[in-house]
Design a protein around this motif. Structure first.
Motif, short mmCIF file in Angstrom:
data_model
loop_
_atom_site.label_atom_id
_atom_site.label_comp_id
_atom_site.label_asym_id
_atom_site.label_seq_id
_atom_site.Cartn_x
_atom_site.Cartn_y
_atom_site.Cartn_z
N THR A 2 -27.63 32.02 -48.40
CA THR A 2 -27.82 33.24 -47.62
C THR A 2 -27.29 34.44 -48.39
O THR A 2 -26.34 34.34 -49.17
CB THR A 2 -27.10 33.15 -46.27
OG1 THR A 2 -25.72 32.98 -46.50
CG2 THR A 2 -27.64 32.00 -45.45
N LYS A 3 -27.93 35.56 -48.11
CA LYS A 3 -27.52 36.81 -48.75
C LYS A 3 -26.35 37.41 -48.00
O LYS A 3 -26.32 37.40 -46.78
CB LYS A 3 -28.68 37.80 -48.69
CG LYS A 3 -29.23 38.20 -50.01
CD LYS A 3 -30.39 39.12 -49.82
CE LYS A 3 -30.26 40.30 -50.71
NZ LYS A 3 -31.42 41.15 -50.69
N ARG A 4 -25.38 37.92 -48.73
CA ARG A 4 -24.25 38.59 -48.10
C ARG A 4 -24.69 39.99 -47.69
O ARG A 4 -25.35 40.69 -48.45
CB ARG A 4 -23.08 38.69 -49.08
CG ARG A 4 -21.90 39.35 -48.43
CD ARG A 4 -20.61 39.37 -49.14
NE ARG A 4 -20.58 39.24 -50.56
CZ ARG A 4 -19.47 39.27 -51.27
NH1 ARG A 4 -18.33 39.42 -50.66
NH2 ARG A 4 -19.49 39.15 -52.56
N PRO A 5 -24.36 40.44 -46.50
CA PRO A 5 -24.75 41.79 -46.08
C PRO A 5 -24.05 42.84 -46.92
O PRO A 5 -22.95 42.62 -47.45
CB PRO A 5 -24.31 41.86 -44.62
CG PRO A 5 -23.26 40.83 -44.48
CD PRO A 5 -23.57 39.76 -45.47
N ARG A 6 -24.70 43.97 -47.03
CA ARG A 6 -24.14 45.07 -47.81
C ARG A 6 -22.85 45.55 -47.16
O ARG A 6 -22.78 45.74 -45.95
CB ARG A 6 -25.15 46.21 -47.85
CG ARG A 6 -24.72 47.33 -48.73
CD ARG A 6 -25.79 48.40 -48.76
NE ARG A 6 -25.42 49.39 -49.73
CZ ARG A 6 -26.18 49.74 -50.74
NH1 ARG A 6 -27.34 49.19 -50.91
NH2 ARG A 6 -25.78 50.65 -51.59
N ARG A 7 -21.84 45.76 -48.00
CA ARG A 7 -20.54 46.19 -47.49
C ARG A 7 -20.30 47.65 -47.86
O ARG A 7 -20.62 48.08 -48.95
CB ARG A 7 -19.42 45.34 -48.09
CG ARG A 7 -19.52 43.90 -47.66
CD ARG A 7 -18.41 43.09 -48.24
NE ARG A 7 -18.57 43.00 -49.70
CZ ARG A 7 -17.65 42.54 -50.52
NH1 ARG A 7 -16.51 42.10 -50.06
NH2 ARG A 7 -17.87 42.48 -51.82
N ASN A 8 -19.71 48.37 -46.95
CA ASN A 8 -19.30 49.75 -47.19
C ASN A 8 -17.79 49.79 -47.17
O ASN A 8 -17.16 49.50 -46.15
CB ASN A 8 -19.87 50.69 -46.11
CG ASN A 8 -21.37 50.80 -46.20
OD1 ASN A 8 -21.93 50.76 -47.29
ND2 ASN A 8 -22.03 50.90 -45.07
N HIS A 9 -17.21 50.13 -48.31
CA HIS A 9 -15.76 50.16 -48.43
C HIS A 9 -15.23 51.55 -48.07
O HIS A 9 -15.85 52.56 -48.38
CB HIS A 9 -15.33 49.80 -49.85
CG HIS A 9 -15.78 48.43 -50.26
ND1 HIS A 9 -15.25 47.28 -49.75
CD2 HIS A 9 -16.73 48.03 -51.15
CE1 HIS A 9 -15.83 46.24 -50.30
NE2 HIS A 9 -16.74 46.67 -51.15
N SER A 10 -14.08 51.57 -47.45
CA SER A 10 -13.47 52.84 -47.06
C SER A 10 -12.92 53.54 -48.30
O SER A 10 -12.60 52.90 -49.30
CB SER A 10 -12.34 52.59 -46.06
OG SER A 10 -11.27 51.93 -46.70
N PRO A 11 -12.79 54.86 -48.23
CA PRO A 11 -12.20 55.60 -49.36
C PRO A 11 -10.78 55.12 -49.68
O PRO A 11 -10.38 55.09 -50.85
CB PRO A 11 -12.20 57.05 -48.89
CG PRO A 11 -13.31 57.11 -47.90
CD PRO A 11 -13.32 55.78 -47.22
N ALA A 12 -10.01 54.73 -48.67
CA ALA A 12 -8.65 54.25 -48.91
C ALA A 12 -8.67 52.95 -49.72
O ALA A 12 -7.86 52.77 -50.64
CB ALA A 12 -7.93 54.03 -47.59
N PHE A 13 -9.60 52.06 -49.39
CA PHE A 13 -9.71 50.80 -50.13
C PHE A 13 -10.13 51.06 -51.57
O PHE A 13 -9.57 50.48 -52.50
CB PHE A 13 -10.72 49.88 -49.44
CG PHE A 13 -10.96 48.59 -50.17
CD1 PHE A 13 -10.04 47.56 -50.09
CD2 PHE A 13 -12.10 48.41 -50.94
CE1 PHE A 13 -10.26 46.36 -50.77
CE2 PHE A 13 -12.32 47.22 -51.61
CZ PHE A 13 -11.40 46.19 -51.53
N LYS A 14 -11.09 51.95 -51.76
CA LYS A 14 -11.54 52.29 -53.11
C LYS A 14 -10.41 52.86 -53.95
O LYS A 14 -10.23 52.51 -55.12
CB LYS A 14 -12.70 53.29 -53.06
CG LYS A 14 -13.96 52.73 -52.47
CD LYS A 14 -15.02 53.82 -52.37
CE LYS A 14 -16.28 53.34 -51.72
NZ LYS A 14 -17.30 54.38 -51.63
#
Length: 103
Positions: A2-14
């Motif tokens: 299965t394909k992993r869904p696209r993740r959006n990382h927070s600016p704090a995590f980046k």
């Protein structure tokens, strides 16, 4: 598989990951495993952090060059122009020189 869904990382995590990459205590491969992010992505975040680090300590040069606008002055100018347009439109209409589409 299965394909992993696209993740959006927070600016704090980046920022956290990019700072860890800048410190250089671990390799990109180790950071990639630790944070479950691609090595290329960590490299891009690191480059963005280094590129924009100077903006943290001072205002950006583009925002400093734009003078503040005076809204009252602009509204006054709009009023003057509207008055002049109305006067000219009335004068042209009275003289018969206004195009037929405007009548």
């Amino acid at each position: 598989m299965t394909k992993r869904p696209r993740r959006n990382h927070s600016p704090a995590f980046k920022a956290k990951v990019a700072l860890a990459a800048v410190r250089g205590e671990k390799t990109l491969a180790e950071l990639s495993q630790q944070y479950d992010v691609q090595q290329n992505q960590i490299g891009q975040w690191r480059a963005q952090l280094l590129e924009k680090a100077a903006d943290v300590f001072g205002p950006a040069s583009s925002s400093a060059s734009v003078p503040p606008t005076d809204v009252k002055t602009l509204h006054a100018k709009i009023g003057e122009m509207r008055l002049a347009n109305d006067f000219l439109e009335h004068a042209l209409d009275k003289g018969g020189r206004l195009p037929s589409a405007k009548r």
